[in-house]
Design an enzyme around this catalytic site. Structure first.
Site, PDB file in Angstrom:
ATOM      1  N   CYS A   1      -8.401   1.303  -4.003  1.00  0.00           N
ATOM      2  CA  CYS A   1      -7.241   2.171  -4.204  1.00  0.00           C
ATOM      3  C   CYS A   1      -7.551   3.237  -5.259  1.00  0.00           C
ATOM      4  O   CYS A   1      -7.969   2.912  -6.370  1.00  0.00           O
ATOM      5  CB  CYS A   1      -6.022   1.354  -4.627  1.00  0.00           C
TER       6      CYS A   1
ATOM      7  N   ASP B   1     -10.291   8.270   8.310  1.00  0.00           N
ATOM      8  CA  ASP B   1     -10.299   9.276   9.381  1.00  0.00           C
ATOM      9  C   ASP B   1     -10.329   8.696  10.789  1.00  0.00           C
ATOM     10  O   ASP B   1     -10.757   9.368  11.719  1.00  0.00           O
ATOM     11  CB  ASP B   1     -11.492  10.238   9.223  1.00  0.00           C
TER      12      ASP B   1
ATOM     13  N   PRO C   1      -4.117  -2.337   4.795  1.00  0.00           N
ATOM     14  CA  PRO C   1      -3.032  -2.614   3.840  1.00  0.00           C
ATOM     15  C   PRO C   1      -2.594  -1.306   3.204  1.00  0.00           C
ATOM     16  O   PRO C   1      -3.422  -0.545   2.698  1.00  0.00           O
ATOM     17  CB  PRO C   1      -3.704  -3.538   2.806  1.00  0.00           C
ATOM     18  N   MET C   2      -1.285  -1.009   3.236  1.00  0.00           N
ATOM     19  CA  MET C   2      -0.778   0.234   2.666  1.00  0.00           C
ATOM     20  C   MET C   2       0.512  -0.027   1.907  1.00  0.00           C
ATOM     21  O   MET C   2       1.462  -0.607   2.456  1.00  0.00           O
ATOM     22  CB  MET C   2      -0.535   1.279   3.763  1.00  0.00           C
ATOM     23  N   ALA C   3       0.542   0.424   0.661  1.00  0.00           N
ATOM     24  CA  ALA C   3       1.717   0.228  -0.188  1.00  0.00           C
ATOM     25  C   ALA C   3       2.934   0.906   0.413  1.00  0.00           C
ATOM     26  O   ALA C   3       2.853   2.055   0.876  1.00  0.00           O
ATOM     27  CB  ALA C   3       1.445   0.788  -1.586  1.00  0.00           C
TER      28      ALA C   3
END
Length: 323
Positions: free
Chosen positions: A106, A206, A21-23
């Site tokens: 986060c 990574d 999940p990435m804003a």
């Protein structure tokens, strides 16, 4: 073959490659693009429990899905067990995801400044309360995503509490919150969590190419890999890693052609689901043109454009000039 099936709750996938999940990144269009390239499970952008309960339109849009976007998880961020429970019940009823994830990792200042994200890791009591509050009322399996702490034992204590509270899986990012995205992800810490728990553990941090994916799986023994920043503008990474883990061979590709095709598909999906106005298209265009011939000049010109199709034509024109 290292590409194993992954089972979380009742959901079983054919592989174990997950999109993080990435804003401002993992909207429905981008999730579908990654899925077309081999992602087995995707998560929405993090959704603020407070914003969702206040009926914030942008937050509601973040949970938008489609039949092709299965299985998928919705990630929630918040610090109040009660508000998270209320928001999760709404999500379960409205979006019917296979998983509901709690963001406990986060490191952004605007998030930890409100006591959310990785700030939650400072209170074992609150971590346990949040997970147990959700697992006590939801039919949907609950997962969590954390970062490691300075002390390995404290990391393991948090991980054990999350499992004891009823979570169905745990994703571990191998950096401390204060490291943000600098230095290397600590695979030893992730391996320690995997060895401690009986629920599936997902390694994150990574995973950027075929070799790092193989090394992370081999060293940690984790049940799956979650890919984040390396997928930005590069959904093809899932196909590359999947092919490599299954065959031991690298996929030969023309980066210029492949990235343009992916960007065209992305624009088409944004239009299909009416997401253009809620997406920072220029930012995504910068990611999709990273590493291309003349990318600096392309980006400078893209900054003057608002339309996705115009951006595609610009890239095509530049490519024709080059060749």
């Amino acid at each position: 073959m290292k590409l194993n099936k992954l089972k979380i709750g009742k959901t079983e996938t054919s592989g174990n490659l997950l999109l993080a999940p990435m804003a401002d990144v993992t909207n429905l269009a981008f999730r579908l693009l990654c899925r077309q390239n081999g992602a087995d499970l995707t998560y929405t952008e993090m959704i603020s429990a407070d914003a969702l309960l206040n009926e914030n339109r942008k937050s509601i849009l973040k949970g938008l899905s489609s039949p092709e976007d299965r299985p998928f998880g919705v990630q929630l961020v918040g610090s109040s067990p009660e508000k998270l429970r209320e928001a999760a019940l709404f999500i379960e009823d409205e979006y019917k995801p296979e998983l509901i994830d709690v963001n406990m990792g986060c490191p952004a200042k605007r998030i930890i400044g409100t006591g959310c994200g990785s700030a939650l890791l400072n209170s074992q009591k609150l971590v346990y309360e949040i997970i147990s509050e959700l697992t006590g009322v939801l039919k949907t399996p609950v997962t969590a995503k954390i970062r490691i702490l300075r002390s390995e034992e404290k990391t393991l204590e948090i991980a054990r509490l999350i499992e004891e509270a009823g979570a169905s899986a745990l994703t571990v990012h191998g950096r401390r919150a204060e490291q943000m995205y600098s230095e290397n992800s600590d695979l030893t810490a992730i391996r320690a969590v995997k060895q401690e728990l009986s629920i599936p553990v997902i390694a994150n941090g990574d995973i950027r190419d075929e070799e790092s994916a193989e090394a992370a799986l081999d060293f940690t023994g984790c049940d799956g890999l979650m890919i984040g920043r390396a997928a930005m503008g590069n959904p093809f990474i899932f196909r590359r890693i999947r092919h490599y883990l299954e065959t031991g061979e690298r996929l030969e590709l023309d980066r210029q052609v492949r990235q343009l095709e992916d960007f065209e598909n992305y624009i088409a999906l944004l239009e299909k689901y009416d997401l253009q106005t809620s997406t920072n298209l220029r930012m995504h265009a910068h990611w999709f043109t990273k590493g291309l011939h003349g990318s600096r000049q392309i980006r400078e010109k893209i900054n003057n454009l608002k339309d996705g199709k115009a951006m595609i034509e610009l890239i095509k024109d530049f490519s024709r000039e080059k060749y």
